[in-house]
Design a protein around this motif. Sequence first.
Motif, PDB file in Angstrom:
ATOM      1  N   SER A  24      11.567 -14.092  -1.615  1.00 17.50           N
ATOM      2  CA  SER A  24      10.111 -14.187  -1.727  1.00 17.50           C
ATOM      3  C   SER A  24       9.472 -15.032  -0.629  1.00 17.50           C
ATOM      4  N   ALA A  25      10.270 -15.678   0.213  1.00 16.81           N
ATOM      5  CA  ALA A  25       9.706 -16.489   1.308  1.00 16.81           C
ATOM      6  C   ALA A  25       9.395 -15.642   2.534  1.00 16.81           C
ATOM      7  N   PHE A  26       9.856 -14.395   2.543  1.00 19.57           N
ATOM      8  CA  PHE A  26       9.698 -13.550   3.722  1.00 19.57           C
ATOM      9  C   PHE A  26       9.136 -12.184   3.329  1.00 19.57           C
ATOM     10  N   ALA A  27       8.348 -11.636   4.234  1.00 22.41           N
ATOM     11  CA  ALA A  27       7.957 -10.241   4.087  1.00 22.41           C
ATOM     12  C   ALA A  27       9.140  -9.357   4.442  1.00 22.41           C
ATOM     13  N   GLY A  28       8.989  -8.059   4.249  1.00 17.13           N
ATOM     14  CA  GLY A  28      10.090  -7.143   4.512  1.00 17.13           C
ATOM     15  C   GLY A  28      10.522  -7.108   5.955  1.00 17.13           C
ATOM     16  N   ASN A  29       9.690  -7.587   6.895  1.00 10.80           N
ATOM     17  CA  ASN A  29      10.063  -7.639   8.317  1.00 10.80           C
ATOM     18  C   ASN A  29      10.644  -8.989   8.723  1.00 10.80           C
ATOM     19  N   LEU A  37       0.818  -1.210   0.000  1.00 13.72           N
ATOM     20  CA  LEU A  37       0.000   0.000   0.000  1.00 13.72           C
ATOM     21  C   LEU A  37       0.854   1.265   0.000  1.00 13.72           C
ATOM     22  N   ARG A  38       2.051   1.162   0.610  1.00 11.02           N
ATOM     23  CA  ARG A  38       2.954   2.321   0.642  1.00 11.02           C
ATOM     24  C   ARG A  38       3.808   2.410  -0.609  1.00 11.02           C
ATOM     25  N   GLY A  39       3.642   1.463  -1.523  1.00  9.31           N
ATOM     26  CA  GLY A  39       4.428   1.467  -2.749  1.00  9.31           C
ATOM     27  C   GLY A  39       5.845   0.971  -2.556  1.00  9.31           C
ATOM     28  N   GLU A  40       6.086   0.184  -1.500  1.00  4.59           N
ATOM     29  CA  GLU A  40       7.416  -0.325  -1.200  1.00  4.59           C
ATOM     30  C   GLU A  40       7.544  -1.779  -1.638  1.00  4.59           C
ATOM     31  N   GLN A  41       8.776  -2.250  -1.742  1.00 10.29           N
ATOM     32  CA  GLN A  41       9.015  -3.666  -2.014  1.00 10.29           C
ATOM     33  C   GLN A  41       8.505  -4.463  -0.824  1.00 10.29           C
ATOM     34  N   PRO A  42       7.568  -5.410  -1.027  1.00  6.69           N
ATOM     35  CA  PRO A  42       6.963  -6.108   0.117  1.00  6.69           C
ATOM     36  C   PRO A  42       7.810  -7.236   0.697  1.00  6.69           C
ATOM     37  N   THR A  43       8.788  -7.707  -0.066  1.00 13.58           N
ATOM     38  CA  THR A  43       9.624  -8.814   0.402  1.00 13.58           C
ATOM     39  C   THR A  43      11.009  -8.286   0.822  1.00 13.58           C
ATOM     40  N   LEU A  44      11.894  -9.189   1.197  1.00 18.14           N
ATOM     41  CA  LEU A  44      13.212  -8.792   1.704  1.00 18.14           C
ATOM     42  C   LEU A  44      14.022  -8.011   0.674  1.00 18.14           C
ATOM     43  N   ASN A  66      18.713 -17.457   6.842  1.00 17.77           N
ATOM     44  CA  ASN A  66      17.532 -16.590   6.811  1.00 17.77           C
ATOM     45  C   ASN A  66      16.442 -17.054   7.769  1.00 17.77           C
ATOM     46  N   LYS A  67      16.204 -18.364   7.823  1.00 20.24           N
ATOM     47  CA  LYS A  67      15.162 -18.868   8.736  1.00 20.24           C
ATOM     48  C   LYS A  67      15.549 -18.640  10.184  1.00 20.24           C
TER      49      LYS A  67
END
Length: 636
Positions: free
Chosen positions: A67-72, A22-29, A118-119
């Motif tokens: 793509s397995a993780f959101a940006g957080n 919604l903020r126009g940011e990259q949603p993944t890592l 990463n996990k």
Amino acid sequence: MTMDDYNKAYKAGKKDYQARLLRGEQPTLKILDDILPPRGSYSEVPLGLVQIPIEQIVGTKTGGRSSAFAGNFMPILRENTEFASKWAALSESHLNEGIRDPIKAYEYMNKFYVEEGNKRVSVLKYYDAVSVPGIVTRILPPRTEEKENRIYYEFVDFYELSKVNYIWFTRTGSFAKLQALTGKEPDQVWSDDDKLTFSSVYTRFTAEFEAAGGKKLSITPGDAFLAFLTVYDYDTVCGMTAAEMKATVAKSWEEFHLLEHDDEIDVKMDPTVEKKPLLTRLLPLSSPKLKAAFLYAKTPSSSAWTYAHELGRLHLEQTFPDEVSTICYENITPDLAEKAIRDAIKKGCNIVFTTAPEFVQASVQAAIDNPDVRILNCSLNTSHRYIRTYYARMHEAKFLMGAIAGAMSENGLLAYIADYPIFGTIANINAFALGAKLINPRAKVYLEWSSLKDADLGKVMDGLAEKGVSIVSGRDMVIPEDASRYFGLYRMENGMPHNLAMPLWHWGKFYEQLIRTIMNGAWKYDDITAEKKAINYWWGMSSGVVDVICSQNLPIGTQRLVYLLKDTIRRGEFNPFSGALYSQQGVVQEDPDRSLSPEEIIRMNWLARSVIGSIPERQDLKEQAKPVTLQQGIEK
């Protein structure tokens, strides 16, 4: 239970994913390979095993797992996947045994990107872990003049000494300032005890800062902590209990708000006058009785600076014999300043003037604890909301002194003996050089510093004589106990100084006009116009606070020139720093119709092209100069 935890982490991941979209940011890592500068333009430095702050892990090295993780770093793959099962098993292992195996990561601009693990990072972030061990490779970008790049390289230098990687600033010069405020020399390596102590106090401060709403501010906890240390010294902060830390952070909140304005200072160039009938302004009918305290670093008989302020205090008493009473404290060190201010307030003082920059810390502490007392510190470019600061535009007088020097020198070779490399001093030097250049285009100014460790006035004068210099600008005023004539502007003849002119700090005029703003009610208007900025009174010739006294031995033509220049400056028709300006490094400004702003003059960190010399480093100065330069020193 661990799959329940996975589902909670999954929901947090999906929520973050949607919010970033919604903020126009990259949603993944974030992917490091996508943001690195071109290969060959950067270098890699192995750092070995590092304790990586979890907060600073922001992405992955390659796009494989992004793509397995959101940006957080929370998972966004469904629970029926093999990925979910492995995440849940790792979560259970963490709860039972703890994750001990180090990850592999790259550090770029003090952010970390995971190559392996990463996990593990995802699980640790879910459980709010503070850090994770990792084998780290640092990627050093090419140096540029961009602010972020400069801050990063300052961090790299700081990290080499401290191995601290969890504090960050948004202003250049902050890492070096932190090194100094923790009581260390510029190149001093931190011991293990130093690291543990700092980690403890910074963690406690950050917790209280964020609990009080720090995350809503646009500054980092590091910015706030550095501001905190300028008010409460490091040892005091280290010794605070949890309750004391919480209370002190709350009381200091306006200092943190001030940082959001990038330490903006509302510079008052002339006294504020309330629009009242003239008779009311001259004869305030119901103004409260004022009792003012003056804190001096030395005595009036041993220090020209203190003597000038003492003359100002006496002028105040003579001007307002019935309305104002004063007391003074002499030989006050920074350690004694807080006690002296408390004593003054206990004796009924409702206004306190601390007349040296090194008293800033004690002044702010006292102001926070005594909001009904007006406390002012004599310093320049000092950003604090709880006190006001004051200084004089001495560069206006120095410009005139330079003009006199240029007129009186036969060969154009001049000397300027400066004291401390602090705000205002550099402008004074350059104004002198520009004044000399105005009269004699061939003028050269040899710059010497009296505050250097190996400074010897006798040797300096001998060296200047060998160069053919006969006109010298020395200390501003005579010291009452010292019969020496080495002050103001003087000509050396047969080894003896002959005074030509003297700059005047007329603090009495300042104190008188400031007291009038309190009596006539204009004091409060400065706060209204400044909003959340710090307030600095920087008055000059137009207010009578600065002047030049000429010797009767000056030629009549030179005296008339000085009076003419003085009058144009006083009326605001001429700025010494106007038109084309050149530093030792090149062009400062080319516009013939532009003048430097007050902020540009105050923060001046360059020397004019006609100045022969340099600005010294703090480590090259005498011990007595270090407290002042730590508080007011310019950033080269």
